[in-house]
Enzyme design. Structure first.
Site, PDB file in Angstrom:
ATOM      1  N   ASP A   1      -1.286 -12.067  22.164  1.00  0.00           N
ATOM      2  CA  ASP A   1      -1.145 -10.665  22.570  1.00  0.00           C
ATOM      3  C   ASP A   1      -0.982 -10.526  24.083  1.00  0.00           C
ATOM      4  OD1 ASP A   1      -1.458 -10.116  19.975  1.00  0.00           O
ATOM      5  OD2 ASP A   1      -3.399  -9.080  20.144  1.00  0.00           O
TER       6      ASP A   1
ATOM      7  N   GLU B   1       0.313 -12.493  26.241  1.00  0.00           N
ATOM      8  CA  GLU B   1       1.634 -12.855  26.721  1.00  0.00           C
ATOM      9  C   GLU B   1       2.640 -11.756  26.370  1.00  0.00           C
ATOM     10  OE1 GLU B   1       2.562 -16.888  25.785  1.00  0.00           O
ATOM     11  OE2 GLU B   1       4.701 -16.528  26.140  1.00  0.00           O
ATOM     12  N   TYR B   2       2.492 -11.206  25.157  1.00  0.00           N
ATOM     13  CA  TYR B   2       3.346 -10.094  24.732  1.00  0.00           C
ATOM     14  C   TYR B   2       3.216  -8.949  25.737  1.00  0.00           C
ATOM     15  CZ  TYR B   2       5.266  -6.434  21.678  1.00  0.00           C
ATOM     16  OH  TYR B   2       6.017  -5.412  21.147  1.00  0.00           O
TER      17      TYR B   2
ATOM     18  N   LEU C   1       8.621   8.681  -8.800  1.00  0.00           N
ATOM     19  CA  LEU C   1       8.564   7.797  -9.962  1.00  0.00           C
ATOM     20  C   LEU C   1       7.728   8.428 -11.060  1.00  0.00           C
ATOM     21  CD1 LEU C   1       7.751   4.504  -8.043  1.00  0.00           C
ATOM     22  CD2 LEU C   1       9.905   5.025  -9.187  1.00  0.00           C
TER      23      LEU C   1
ATOM     24  N   GLU D   1       6.547  -4.755  -7.814  1.00  0.00           N
ATOM     25  CA  GLU D   1       6.104  -4.503  -6.433  1.00  0.00           C
ATOM     26  C   GLU D   1       4.775  -3.758  -6.414  1.00  0.00           C
ATOM     27  OE1 GLU D   1       9.226  -2.037  -4.873  1.00  0.00           O
ATOM     28  OE2 GLU D   1      10.780  -3.475  -5.484  1.00  0.00           O
TER      29      GLU D   1
ATOM     30  N   LYS E   1       2.435  -0.676  -5.521  1.00  0.00           N
ATOM     31  CA  LYS E   1       2.684   0.730  -5.190  1.00  0.00           C
ATOM     32  C   LYS E   1       1.797   1.052  -3.993  1.00  0.00           C
ATOM     33  CE  LYS E   1       3.336   5.315  -7.058  1.00  0.00           C
ATOM     34  NZ  LYS E   1       2.676   6.061  -5.987  1.00  0.00           N
TER      35      LYS E   1
ATOM     36  N   GLU F   1       7.363   2.811   2.785  1.00  0.00           N
ATOM     37  CA  GLU F   1       6.075   3.488   2.896  1.00  0.00           C
ATOM     38  C   GLU F   1       5.429   3.200   4.246  1.00  0.00           C
ATOM     39  OE1 GLU F   1       5.535   5.140   0.086  1.00  0.00           O
ATOM     40  OE2 GLU F   1       3.386   5.534  -0.121  1.00  0.00           O
TER      41      GLU F   1
ATOM     42  N   CYS G   1     -47.015   0.718  -4.119  1.00  0.00           N
ATOM     43  CA  CYS G   1     -45.835   1.440  -4.602  1.00  0.00           C
ATOM     44  C   CYS G   1     -45.170   0.658  -5.729  1.00  0.00           C
ATOM     45  CB  CYS G   1     -44.856   1.651  -3.452  1.00  0.00           C
ATOM     46  SG  CYS G   1     -43.378   2.540  -3.969  1.00  0.00           S
TER      47      CYS G   1
HETATM   48  S1  IVH Z   1      10.441   3.310  -5.158  1.00  0.00           S
HETATM   49  C1  IVH Z   1      13.244   6.743  -6.891  1.00  0.00           C
HETATM   50  N1  IVH Z   1       8.654   1.528  -4.606  1.00  0.00           N
HETATM   51  O1  IVH Z   1       5.635   6.133  -4.729  1.00  0.00           O
HETATM   52  C2  IVH Z   1      11.908   6.253  -6.509  1.00  0.00           C
HETATM   53  N2  IVH Z   1       8.064   3.810  -4.333  1.00  0.00           N
HETATM   54  O2  IVH Z   1       6.465   8.538  -6.797  1.00  0.00           O
HETATM   55  C3  IVH Z   1      11.870   5.518  -5.222  1.00  0.00           C
HETATM   56  N3  IVH Z   1       5.788   4.133  -3.483  1.00  0.00           N
HETATM   57  O3  IVH Z   1       7.301   8.606  -2.997  1.00  0.00           O
HETATM   58  C4  IVH Z   1      10.528   5.029  -4.890  1.00  0.00           C
HETATM   59  N4  IVH Z   1       5.272   2.021  -3.322  1.00  0.00           N
HETATM   60  O4  IVH Z   1       6.023   6.951  -1.615  1.00  0.00           O
HETATM   61  C5  IVH Z   1       8.924   2.831  -4.678  1.00  0.00           C
HETATM   62  N5  IVH Z   1       7.177  -0.209  -4.138  1.00  0.00           N
HETATM   63  C6  IVH Z   1       7.450   1.102  -4.181  1.00  0.00           C
HETATM   64  C7  IVH Z   1       6.516   2.085  -3.813  1.00  0.00           C
HETATM   65  C8  IVH Z   1       6.850   3.426  -3.902  1.00  0.00           C
HETATM   66  C9  IVH Z   1       4.848   3.251  -3.133  1.00  0.00           C
HETATM   67  C10 IVH Z   1       5.626   5.605  -3.442  1.00  0.00           C
HETATM   68  C11 IVH Z   1       6.684   6.339  -2.677  1.00  0.00           C
HETATM   69  C12 IVH Z   1       7.224   7.369  -3.593  1.00  0.00           C
HETATM   70  C13 IVH Z   1       6.246   7.384  -4.713  1.00  0.00           C
HETATM   71  C14 IVH Z   1       6.994   7.558  -6.024  1.00  0.00           C
END
Ligand code: IVH
Length: 692
Positions: free
Chosen positions: A35, A37-38, A85, A115, A117, A175, A436
């Protein structure tokens, strides 16, 4: 190197070097420079840019913070709507999702990108000719807010793309989140600020709140990060044919893509991923609230299309929520085995983190005050993994009229003894000790231990059985136990545990154990005053103090009659310990227990008070710090106390010497600052050997 040409060259070199370091840190997770050096390179670049403002470029890392606060955010219309989603909460719902896809794409083998969420805030980032030009929130999906200045402050977001071959226009979606470590660090500082900085509620709110600051300098101070998970508008180039290959491409262009992103075959592969990630959820450095499955083949995605505002080709498989709202019916206290009084919120039952919760810890009185939680309040409760449920915050908008701030009760709900909290201590304790019921097992275990009353054969398991099966309510009850009581107790405990080895041999072993124990209990009646005092388990009174008290007063009655002032005359008894001793003997229950023990025949030889110092380390105060190898801290403490030393937790001018083990920290620094003698572990070992 003062010519304009070389300044420009150096500035370019520095920018590339800094962007590279950033990429290695945020995307590859493999930093290559420290850090410091950065920071030094950053300062050098800043100096050049200040001297030659025309050399400053919009994508320079010095330009991450700099924009003035705005009065409101502009609007950004998303060229392609930012949709959301659909959710699945069970395996069956995931099966349904896959079935619907198979019906539309019969005979096609299904591969998914799987992936995490991420639990943060959806964001879109627009790059033109490889340069970050605009960033927006999702908003209502059609129109979001222009938070470009705030997004520029996030180091994980590239200001300029790496490599080559990027489209002229590229919109990356992902995100923004706050890593747990950053969240904790921020809140620790906020709590120490005495109300000046407000703690953040949870990492998701923290990320959203930080991005919606009108002043980017505030956002810059928040530890935010970013993961890319899809692509929006693109113009002027083709992307790979699958989502997973696109993600790999984004990574090469400089975007952080989580290394938990993977591909899986069919529903089974997806559900397997769900379980694997679920098992790791609590250990991850950031919050996630589920996993996402996306059909990997982009042509198949296009064929599947959307229903309403959600894609048919993707679904979020959610974990059970770890936070829920409920109401506090009452705030009680729970007395632990050591007498610690912990406030507990009694809740209207709520399903959170996969179980129904009716109690949540409030940790201590300071925490109750900090949260300002009251009976009647609506609160957010969190249960993560196996961690005990806790109250996170109060929903003040829902507070009913006529609530009262909570106060720590003055008396123990279990035994009625006073509850005391020492100055500077976080924890309040029941002073009931011996009497106690909540502390009984611990008190008996200590009472019977080898250095106290030395009752051989009375291990913790038997003590628990004696208490649970109601044979013993106080230490004095031990002296009433008969051989028959012990045999009956053992039989009942075995029955209860479903282990009833009614063999002759087992019977003989049990009888032998009971006979030995009755004998050991009888033997223990003949003790010394110092052992007896130590056995009482008065807060902070270790063997050395018990010995000092026994010598100083000679007899128990004189000690019990002593005032706190009298007590502080005893070598190494300070005001806090004096207060503990005084409170202990003032407690009616404790006086009764002592009277019962004496009536049961517990006795010792009293002596004339001996008021000069005793032990080679009498009058010395020693501090232990760092990690000791040959001895545990407790052992070292006991040995030093046995030689008359007082072992203290903090270094002051009164400290005689400090024993510093490996990795000693601030206490060692303080000792050196005050010029106090420091011993290493080998010197301590040598000294103790010489005294043995
Ligand atoms: S794909 C068409 N991938 O979940 C949908 N969303 O309800 C595109 N989120 O608003 C979203 N991880 O904030 C996608 N690996 C992921 C995600 C992700 C979190 C959130 C995102 C979105 C919500 C979907």
């Amino acid at each position: 190197m003062t010519s304009k040409h070389s300044d420009a060259e150096r500035a370019n070199e520095l920018r590339t070097r800094l962007a590279d370091a950033n990429y290695r840190y945020h995307v590859l997770d493999a930093p290559d420079i420290p850090d410091a050096e950065y920071d030094a390179l950053m300062r050098e670049l800043e100096a050049i840019e200040i001297a030659h403002p025309h050399l400053r470029t919009p994508d320079s890392p010095t330009q991450r913070v700099g924009a003035a606060p705005s009065r409101e955010f502009g609007e950004v219309r998303h060229a392609i709507p930012m949709l959301s989603l659909a959710n699945a909460f069970s395996d069956d719902e995931v099966q349904d999702f896959a079935r619907r896809i198979r019906e539309r794409l019969p005979g096609r083998e299904l591969r998914f990108s799987v992936e995490p969420k991420f639990d943060g805030l959806a964001i879109s980032l627009r790059y033109e000719d490889g340069v970050f030009v605009q960033g927006a929130t999702r908003g209502d999906g059609e129109t979001g807010e222009d938070v470009t200045a705030n997004l520029r402050t996030i180091k994980a977001i590239p200001l300029r793309l790496r490599g080559s071959g990027w489209p002229r226009v590229l919109e990356v979606r992902g995100e923004v989140y706050m890593p747990r470590a950053g969240f904790e660090k921020y809140n620790t500082a906020a709590r120490a600020s005495g109300g000046k900085i407000k703690p953040l509620v949870n990492p998701r709110n923290a990320a959203a709140g930080s991005l919606r600051q009108l002043d980017p300098r505030i956002t810059a101070k928040r530890p935010l990060a970013f993961f890319a998970y899809s692509v929006g508008e693109i113009e002027g180039a083709e992307l790979p044919a699958t989502h997973s290959a696109t993600m790999r491409q984004l990574r090469e262009w400089g975007f952080p893509v989580s290394d938990l992103v993977d591909t899986a075959a069919g529903v089974d592969g997806c559900l397997d991923y769900f379980r694997r990630i679920g098992a790791r959820r609590d250990a991850l450095p950031f919050d996630i609230d589920g996993v996402v499955y996306k059909v990997d083949d982009l042509a198949a995605q296009r064929e599947l299309g959307f229903v309403g505002r959600t894609p048919r080709w993707a679904i979020a498989h959610k974990f059970p929520a770890q936070e829920q709202t409920t109401t506090v019916e009452a705030i009680d206290i729970n007395i632990g085995r050591t007498g610690a009084a912990t406030p507990v919120a009694k809740l209207a039952p709520v399903f959170v983190g996969g179980v129904t919760v009716t109690n949540a810890t409030l940790h201590n009185a300071d925490q109750v005050a900090r949260l300002d939680v009251r009976a009647g309040d609506t609160v957010i409760v969190r249960r993560a993994g196996d961690v005990i449920p806790e109250v996170v915050s109060v929903v003040f908008d829902k507070r009913p009229a006529q609530t009262h701030a909570w106060k720590m009760p003055t008396h123990c709900p279990v035994c009625g003894s006073t509850i005391v909290r020492d100055e500077g201590e976080v924890v309040a304790r029941c002073s009931g000790g011996l009497s106690c019921a909540a502390q009984r097992v611990q008190a008996l275990f200590h009472f019977a231990s080898r250095r106290a009353m030395d009752i051989d054969g009375l291990g913790e398991r038997y003590i628990e059985d004696l208490c649970d099966l109601d044979y013993v309510h106080s230490v004095a009850d031990l002296y009433k136990l008969t051989l028959d009581d012990l045999l009956e107790m053992k039989r009942r405990a075995d029955e209860r545990d479903g282990s009833t080895p009614e063999t002759v041999k087992a019977g003989k072993i049990a009888t032998k154990w009971a006979e030995n124990l009755v004998e050991a209990i009888a033997q223990s009646k003949h003790t010394t005053l110092e052992r007896f005092l130590y056995a009482l388990g008065i807060s902070d009174v270790g063997e050395a103090t018990a010995k000092a008290l026994a010598r100083w007063f000679g007899g128990l009655d004189a000690l019990m009659a002593a005032t706190p002032d009298d007590l502080t005359q005893v070598p190494d008894v300070g005001p806090i310990m004096a207060a503990h001793i005084d409170t202990f003997f003032a407690e009616k229950h404790n006086r009764e227990a002592i009277a019962q023990l004496r009536a049961a025949g517990v006795e010792w030889k009293e002596s004339v008070p001996e008021r000069e110092a005793c032990g080679v380390l009498a009058g010395k105060t020693v501090v232990l710090t760092g990690t000791l190898v040959a001895l545990t801290r407790d052992e070292a403490k006991a040995r030093l106390e046995g030689l008359g030393a007082k072992v203290s937790g903090s270094v002051s001018k009164k400290t005689s010497f400090v024993v510093a083990g490996a990795e000693a920290g601030s206490k060692l620094d303080k000792a050196q600052e005050l010029g106090i003698e420091v011993w290493d572990e080998s010197r301590l070992a040598e000294f103790l050997r010489a005294q043995a």
